[in-house]
Motif scaffolding. Structure first.
Motif, PDB file in Angstrom:
ATOM      1  N   HIS A  35       0.658  80.366 -60.045  1.00  0.00           N
ATOM      2  CA  HIS A  35       1.433  81.425 -59.419  1.00  0.00           C
ATOM      3  C   HIS A  35       2.918  81.299 -59.671  1.00  0.00           C
ATOM      4  O   HIS A  35       3.730  81.305 -58.757  1.00  0.00           O
ATOM      5  N   ASP A  93      14.414  79.303 -62.703  1.00  0.00           N
ATOM      6  CA  ASP A  93      14.470  80.322 -61.658  1.00  0.00           C
ATOM      7  C   ASP A  93      13.250  80.269 -60.748  1.00  0.00           C
ATOM      8  O   ASP A  93      13.343  80.573 -59.567  1.00  0.00           O
ATOM      9  N   VAL A 131      16.807  80.448 -53.341  1.00  0.00           N
ATOM     10  CA  VAL A 131      17.364  81.799 -53.363  1.00  0.00           C
ATOM     11  C   VAL A 131      16.996  82.541 -52.087  1.00  0.00           C
ATOM     12  O   VAL A 131      17.826  83.172 -51.438  1.00  0.00           O
ATOM     13  N   ARG A 162       8.190  86.621 -65.226  1.00  0.00           N
ATOM     14  CA  ARG A 162       9.428  87.035 -65.902  1.00  0.00           C
ATOM     15  C   ARG A 162      10.582  86.074 -65.642  1.00  0.00           C
ATOM     16  O   ARG A 162      11.664  86.246 -66.196  1.00  0.00           O
ATOM     17  N   LEU A 213      13.501  79.684 -56.645  1.00  0.00           N
ATOM     18  CA  LEU A 213      13.127  80.788 -55.746  1.00  0.00           C
ATOM     19  C   LEU A 213      13.269  80.482 -54.252  1.00  0.00           C
ATOM     20  O   LEU A 213      13.904  81.237 -53.530  1.00  0.00           O
ATOM     21  N   PRO A 214      12.705  79.345 -53.759  1.00  0.00           N
ATOM     22  CA  PRO A 214      12.827  79.085 -52.309  1.00  0.00           C
ATOM     23  C   PRO A 214      14.289  78.950 -51.888  1.00  0.00           C
ATOM     24  O   PRO A 214      14.666  79.422 -50.805  1.00  0.00           O
ATOM     25  N   VAL A 255       6.224  83.176 -61.267  1.00  0.00           N
ATOM     26  CA  VAL A 255       6.621  84.559 -61.551  1.00  0.00           C
ATOM     27  C   VAL A 255       6.866  84.664 -63.054  1.00  0.00           C
ATOM     28  O   VAL A 255       7.752  83.991 -63.583  1.00  0.00           O
ATOM     29  N   ARG A 293       8.745  73.464 -57.469  1.00  0.00           N
ATOM     30  CA  ARG A 293       9.096  74.556 -56.560  1.00  0.00           C
ATOM     31  C   ARG A 293       8.616  74.249 -55.142  1.00  0.00           C
ATOM     32  O   ARG A 293       9.308  74.507 -54.164  1.00  0.00           O
TER      33      ARG A 293
END
Lengths: 228, 399, 401
Positions: free
Chosen positions: A93, A102, A109, A97, A106-107, A95, A154
Motif C-alpha cells: 500500500h 514522499d 505531512v 505516484r 506521508l505521516p 501511493v 513509513r
C-alpha cells in the motif's frame, strides 16, 4: 499495553450474518512479539483491524496504554493511529505516484511537521532501512523487498508503540521475506510491540507467542501468555 | 456479433457504472435541454411577434412620406416639402386590387370629459380603419364614412381611455373635449393590449380631417392599404409606386409591404434564435468533453476486458464499434432526457408567461437529438480508437 | 496538515493522470471563458452606448412636445400635438437662470439639389448654439451665425458625405444649393464623426431654424435641446423648463423633458438585463463542467480506495481526507477558470485588433467572477466525491485491491 475484552464483531454479507470475532479477549504487554495464526476466514484480519482502530467492535472493550480507545470518536482514533500504531500490509500500500521519500514522509505531512524536520527524519529512516539511494524512486521502480522496507519505514516514522503487520512477507520471495521479518524483529527488540498476522507456520514459529484463531475464536496459543 | 447482442453489451457497460453514466448523460442532457429550451423560446418569440404584426390584418401595405434612409426613421415623417395627402389616398383606392385605404395622422393631446383629463395618443383615421386593422368595437360603432374634408366631430375611445375618463358610467353619446374642440363619443373599442411597448388601449380615434385640423397639419403621416388576398403584394406595391410617382413627379415616399416586413423580421428573429441556441450549445460542447473524459477512463479501466475480447477473437473494428456505441448510447440517453427537459421547460415557460408561447419546433428537437448523437460519436472516437489499438497481450497483462 | 502540503498533495494527485486533467481543465475553461467573454461583450456594448450619450454632454436636456400619461412608458417621440412648441417657447427657455445654451430643432426630409444632382437628405433647422451643444466639428468654413432666431438667412452647413455626393471633390463653400424650392449658400462643412445616435451626420444639412419653418411650412419645433450650466442643476433646470412652458401654455403640462440621466438609466437597465441573460445562458456550461469534475472525482475516489484506506490507517482524519479531495476539485476548477480567463482575455484582445471601431475590453470584475465561480463550483461539485472518500471504511478500502 494492549487489552481486548470480550470483543464481538458481526458482518452482514448479503443476507447472511458472519460472526468474524466471538468473545475475543487478549492481553499483550508492551514489547511483546505475537503471531496471530489460523486458516483464512478465521478472523485474523478482523482482529488486526480492531487492534489498528480501522474497525469498531460491535461490543467489548479495547484498552491501549491505559486508555479505553474503543469509545473514542473518529478524530481521536485517527490521532491514536497516527502516533501509536504503525501498519505494515501484505500488498505494501504505497501511493504509486509518490517517491519512496514522499511515501515515508506521508505521516509527517499529515501531522503537519515542518519540511526541514521532515527532511532529516525521513532521510535518517531511509538510510537505516538501507534505502538511502532509493529515496527518489517511485514504488514501481523498487523490488518487493524494497517496497516493504519503505512501508516499514513509513510505519515507524512516527515512533509508534505498536506495529501491526498483516502478512508482511506474504507477497515476497523467501529471502526478502526473511529480511523483512528480521527488520520487524529488530524493531521489536528496540521496544515496539509487534503483532503479526500470518498463516505461514515458519513465520509464526519466529515469534515468542502465537495466538491461534479458528472461526472467530481464540482457540489457544503457545508461548508466554501473561494474560490473567 | 448480432445487433441485438451488440446493443445489450453496450447497454450493460453503461448501466454497470450507474452513477458515472448518469452524471455523464446529465451533462449532455443539460446541454441539449438548454438548446431546445432556448430555441423554443426563440420560436415562441417569433410567433408572438408575427401575431403582434398580423393582428391588424394581413395583406397590408403602408406608404410613408420621404425615402427611408438606412438609419431608422425618416425625417420626412416629421416634416416634408412634398407631403402625402388625402387626395393621394383617394387616388390609390382606384387601383383595382386595393380594397381599402386608411389615411393616418397621429399625435399627442389631452382629452377631457367632465372634470377628468388624460393625455393620450390621438389617431386620425378613416372609417375603414376598423375593417383594415381588424378592430373590434365593444360598444356603439366606429367612425362613420364621412367625406374627409367635412368629417363630423366624432370620437371612438380605446378601452383604457374610456375607463380612465368615464369609469363605470356611460361613455356613448358623451361629449369630450380634445384640443379645444368638442367631439361626441360614438363608440368604444375592445381591449387590444400592448404592441411592442405601445399601449393601444390608451388611444382615441377621430376622423383624419379633424386630426389634421387639430394638429394644424395638411399632410398625412401614413397611408395604409389593404389589398385583396389573391393579389401579390409586390405587384400592388409596384402599381402604388407608379401612381404616386406620376402624381408627385419623383419617388419621395416609401412603400413597406407587410409581407416584406415580416420576412425581414423573421430573418432577424431566426438569427437571434440561432445565436441564442448556439450560446446554449456551449454547454453541449462541455458535455461532449465530459463523454470524452469518461470514455477515456472506461478504456483505461477495462483494458483487461479489451484484452480478453481480443483474445477470444473479436476484431479491432468491433472493439471500436463497442466503445463508440457506448459513447453514443450515453449521449443519446442524455439527449432524450435533455429533450424532455427542454420541452418541459418551455411548457412551464408558456404556462408562467402566457404572452410568450414557447413553441418547440420538432425539427429543432430532432436536430438536437441528432446533435447529441453526433457529439457522442465525436467524443467517443478518440477513446474507442485507443481501445481498438490496444495490443491483446499487453491488455491482458494489465488485468 | 500544512496548506502547502495539502496543495502539493492535491496537485500530484490531480496530475497523476494527465489526459484526464487536461480534459477537465478544458471543460472548465470553456465555461469560464464564455461567461467572461459574454460579460465583457455586454459591458463593452453598454460602455459604448453610454459613451455615445455622454459625448453629447451630461448636462443635456431634451424638450419634446406632447406628454404621455403612463409613467415609464415610451415618450411621444413622434407625432403631433394641438399646441406647438414654438420658437418663442424656445427663446423663453434660454432666459432660465440655469440654462447655458439652447438650440431649437426642426427636422425634416427634403430633396437637395445642385445642378441636376438630387439627393433626399435630413434637413435640420437649428441655431448657432447647436454646434456647442452637440459637440460638432467643422472641416471647413463656419457654422450658422449667431443672432436673431427668427431671421431666415439662406445659409447652410452640410455633412461631409452629402458634400461629396453633391459637389464631388470640388469646392463647396460659397456655392449655392437648392433645398425644396429655396436656395441656400453653403458656409460650412461638418467634419464627419460618422453616425451619432442613429443620425448620420454625414448626410445632413443644417439651416437656420426660421428658414426650416418656412421650408416645411411648419411653426412647430420638433425638439428643443437645452444645456444646463452644470450637471448639478439638471433637475432644477427641468423644473424651470416645465414651469416656463406651463405658464406659456395656459397652465397645461403638455411637454416631455428627457434628461440624460433618465435615458442612461434606461439604457443601463436594458444592457444589464441583456448581459445577465446571455451570461446566464453561457453559465449553464459551467454547471455541465462542474458535473463533469464531480464525475471524474467520483471515479478518482473509487480508483484510489486503497490509498484512502492507507491514509486513514496512518492517521488521516475524516476531515483531512475531505479537505484533500475538496482541494483537488477546487484546484482543478481554479486552474481551469484561470485558463478560461486568459483565453477570454486573448480573444477580446484579438477582437479589439480585428474590430477597432468597437471598443471591446475585459469587464473589470470578470476575474473576480471567474475566481468566485471556480471556488463555488470546485467546492459544490467536489463535496459529494470528497464525502464518499472521507466516509470510506478503512478496513474495507484496504482489503479490496
Amino acid at each position: 499495553m494492549i487489552q481486548l475484552r470480550h470483543i464481538e464483531r458481526v458482518f452482514m454479507v448479503g443476507e447472511e450474518e458472519v460472526h468474524a470475532l466471538r468473545d475475543v479477549s487478549i492481553t499483550a504487554e508492551a514489547g511483546e512479539y505475537i503471531a496471530i495464526m489460523g486458516p483464512s476466514g478465521s478472523g485474523k484480519s478482523s482482529l488486526l483491524n480492531i487492534l489498528g482502530l480501522l474497525d469498531r467492535p460491535d461490543s467489548g472493550a479495547y484498552e491501549l496504554d491505559g486508555t479505553l480507545v474503543s469509545n473514542l470518536d473518529e478524530k481521536q482514533q485517527a490521532a491514536i493511529r497516527m502516533h501509536k500504531i504503525g501498519f505494515v500490509f501484505q500488498f505494501f500500500h504505497l501511493v504509486p505516484r509518490l517517491s519512496a521519500f514522499d511515501n515515508v514522509a506521508l505521516p509527517l505531512v499529515l501531522s503537519g511537521v515542518k519540511p526541514d524536520e521532515r527532511q532529516t527524519r525521513v532521510s535518517t529512516a531511509l538510510a537505516a532501512f538501507g534505502l538511502g539511494n532509493r529515496a527518489r524512486h517511485r514504488p514501481d521502480q523498487l523490488s518487493g523487498g524494497q517496497r516493504q522496507r519503505v512501508a516499514i519505514a513509513r510505519a515507524t516514522i512516527m515512533q509508534p508503540s505498536v506495529i501491526l503487520a498483516d502478512e508482511p512477507t506474504g507477497n515476497l520471495d523467501r529471502s526478502s521475506g526473511i529480511e523483512v521479518a528480521e527488520i520487524l524483529e529488530e524493531l521489536n527488540h528496540q521496544g515496539m510491540t509487534l503483532i503479526m498476522v500470518t498463516h505461514d507456520p515458519d513465520m509464526g514459529k519466529r515469534s515468542r507467542r502465537q495466538i491461534l484463531m479458528v472461526d472467530g475464536r481464540v482457540e489457544g496459543g503457545k508461548g508466554e501468555d501473561r494474560s490473567p | 456479433m448480432l445487433p441485438f447482442d451488440f446493443f445489450r453489451y453496450t447497454l450493460k457497460s453503461v448501466t454497470a457504472q450507474r452513477l458515472r453514466s448518469l452524471l455523464t448523460a446529465t451533462g449532455i442532457a443539460i446541454g441539449i435541454g438548454a438548446v431546445v429550451l432556448l430555441t423554443s423560446l426563440g420560436e415562441g418569440l417569433q410567433q408572438f411577434v408575427l401575431a403582434e404584426f398580423t393582428q391588424f390584418g394581413t395583406n397590408l401595405i403602408s406608404v410613408n412620406p420621404g425615402k427611408v434612409t438606412t438609419h431608422g426613421i425618416s425625417g420626412a415623417l416629421i416634416s416634408n416639402v412634398r407631403p402625402l395627402t388625402i387626395e393621394d389616398a383617394r387616388i390609390l383606392k382606384n387601383i383595382p386590387q386595393i380594397i381599402d385605404t386608411v389615411s393616418v395622422v397621429q399625435g399627442n393631446a389631452a382629452i377631457e370629459s367632465g372634470g377628468r383629463q388624460r393625455r393620450t395618443t390621438i389617431y386620425g383615421v378613416d372609417a375603414s380603419a376598423a375593417r383594415v386593422w381588424r378592430f373590434e368595437v365593444a360598444a356603439g360603432r366606429f367612425l362613420p364614412d364621412d367625406p374627409p374634408r367635412a368629417a363630423r366631430s366624432f370620437v371612438v375611445l380605446g378601452s383604457k381611455v374610456r375607463r380612465e375618463l368615464f369609469g363605470s358610467s356611460q361613455a356613448l353619446g358623451a361629449r369630450v373635449r380634445i384640443g379645444g374642440e368638442l367631439f361626441r363619443v360614438l363608440g368604444t373599442m375592445e381591449s387590444k393590449g400592448q404592441m411592442l411597448g405601445f399601449d393601444l388601449d390608451d388611444s382615441v380615434y377621430i376622423p383624419t380631417g379633424k386630426a389634421m385640423a387639430l394638429f394644424n397639419r395638411d399632410s398625412l403621416m401614413e397611408i395604409n392599404l389593404l389589398h385583396s388576398a389573391g393579389s401579390s403584394s409586390t405587384t400592388v406595391a409596384e402599381q402604388v409606386k407608379k401612381v404616386l410617382v406620376a402624381r408627385h413627379g419623383s419617388e419621395d415616399f416609401s412603400i413597406t409591404t407587410q409581407e416584406k416586413m415580416l420576412e425581414v423580421l423573421g430573418g432577424v428573429l431566426d438569427t437571434l434564435t440561432f445565436a441564442v441556441g448556439a450560446i446554449g450549445g456551449i454547454s453541449l460542447l462541455v458535455g461532449g468533453v465530459g463523454i470524452l473524459t469518461i470514455m477515456s477512463i472506461a478504456v483505461n479501466e477495462r483494458t483487461g476486458e479489451i484484452g480478453l475480447l481480443r483474445a477470444m477473437g473479436v476484431e479491432r473494428n468491433q472493439i471500436l464499434a463497442l466503445f463508440l456505441g457506448e459513447a453514443v448510447v450515453l449521449a443519446a440517453i442524455g439527449g432524450l432526457a435533455g429533450l424532455g427537459l427542454g420541452v418541459g421547460g418551455s411548457w412551464l415557460c408558456s404556462l408562467l408567461i402566457p404572452a410568450l408561447p414557447a413553441h418547440t419546433s420538432w425539427s429543432y428537437a430532432a436536430a438536437a437529438e441528432l446533435l447529441a448523437v453526433v457529439v457522442g460519436l465525436l467524443a467517443g472516437v478518440l477513446p474507442a480508437r485507443r481501445a481498438a489499438a490496444l495490443h491483446p497481450v499487453e491488455a491482458l497483462r494489465a488485468e | 496538515m500544512r496548506l502547502r502540503d495539502i496543495l502539493s498533495f492535491s496537485i500530484r494527485a490531480a496530475t497523476a493522470n494527465r489526459g484526464r486533467v487536461l480534459l477537465m481543465l478544458l471543460a472548465m475553461a470553456i465555461g469560464v471563458g464564455s461567461v467572461v467573454v459574454f460579460i465583457s461583450l455586454g459591458d463593452s456594448a453598454r460602455n459604448y452606448v453610454i459613451d455615445q450619450f455622454s459625448s453629447l454632454g451630461t448636462d443635456l436636456l431634451i424638450v419634446l412636445p406632447g406628454r404621455s400619461e403612463t409613467t415609464g412608458g415610451p415618450p411621444p417621440l413622434l407625432g403631433e400635438t394641438p399646441r406647438d412648441l414654438t420658437l418663442d417657447d424656445a427663446m423663453a427657455l434660454s432666459r432660465a437662470r440655469t440654462v447655458r445654451r439652447m438650440a431649437p430643432i426642426i427636422a425634416g426630409s427634403a430633396p437637395i439639389s445642385v445642378q441636376g444632382l438630387e439627393r433626399e437628405m435630413l434637413v435640420l433647422g437649428s441655431s448657432s448654439e447647436l454646434f456647442a451643444i452637440r459637440h460638432l466639428a467643422l472641416s471647413q468654413g463656419s457654422f450658422l451665425p449667431p443672432g436673431d432666431l427668427s431671421r431666415a438667412e439662406s445659409v447652410c452647413v452640410i455633412g461631409l458625405k452629402g458634400k461629396k455626393e453633391l459637389f464631388g471633390s470640388g469646392p463647396a463653400i460659397g456655392r449655392w444649393l437648392r433645398i425644396g424650392d429655396r436656395r441656400f449658400r453653403v458656409i460650412g462643412i461638418l467634419s464627419s464623426p460618422g453616425v451619432s445616435l442613429g443620425e448620420d451626420l454625414g448626410e445632413i444639412v443644417i439651416i437656420p431654424v426660421a428658414a426650416a419653418q418656412s421650408l416645411f411650412n411648419a411653426s412647430s419645433l420638433f425638439r428643443i435641446l437645452v444645456e444646463a450650466k452644470n450637471s448639478a442643476v439638471i433637475e432644477p433646470t427641468r423644473q424651470a423648463i416645465l414651469e416656463i412652458i406651463r405658464q406659456r401654455h395656459e397652465g397645461e403640462d403638455d411637454i416631455t423633458v428627457i434628461t440624460q440621466d433618465a435615458v442612461l438609466t434606461t439604457f443601463n437597465r436594458i444592457f444589464q438585463a441583456l448581459t445577465l441573460s446571455v451570461t446566464g445562458i453561457a453559465a449553464i456550461s459551467l454547471v455541465v463542467a462542474g458535473i463533469m469534475i464531480m464525475n471524474v472525482m467520483l471515479v478518482a475516489v473509487s480508483n484510489r480506495r486503497a490509498e484512502i484506506g492507507l491514509l486513514k490507517a496512518i492517521g488521516a482524519s475524516r476531515g483531512q481526507i475531505l479537505g484533500l479531495f475538496l482541494a483537488e476539485s477546487t484546484l482543478l476548477s481554479t486552474v481551469g477558470a484561470a485558463i478560461g480567463l486568459v483565453v477570454a482575455l486573448l480573444g477580446i484582445r484579438l477582437a479589439g485588433i480585428l474590430f477597432p471601431q468597437f471598443p471591446l475590453q475585459l469587464a473589470p470584475w470578470s476575474p473576480a467572477i471567474a475566481i468566485a465561480v471556480a471556488l463555488i463550483s470546485g467546492i459544490a461539485f467536489g463535496v459529494l466525491p470528497a464525502h464518499r472518500a472521507a466516509n470510506l471504511e478503512p478496513a474495507l478500502a484496504l482489503a479490496r485491491r
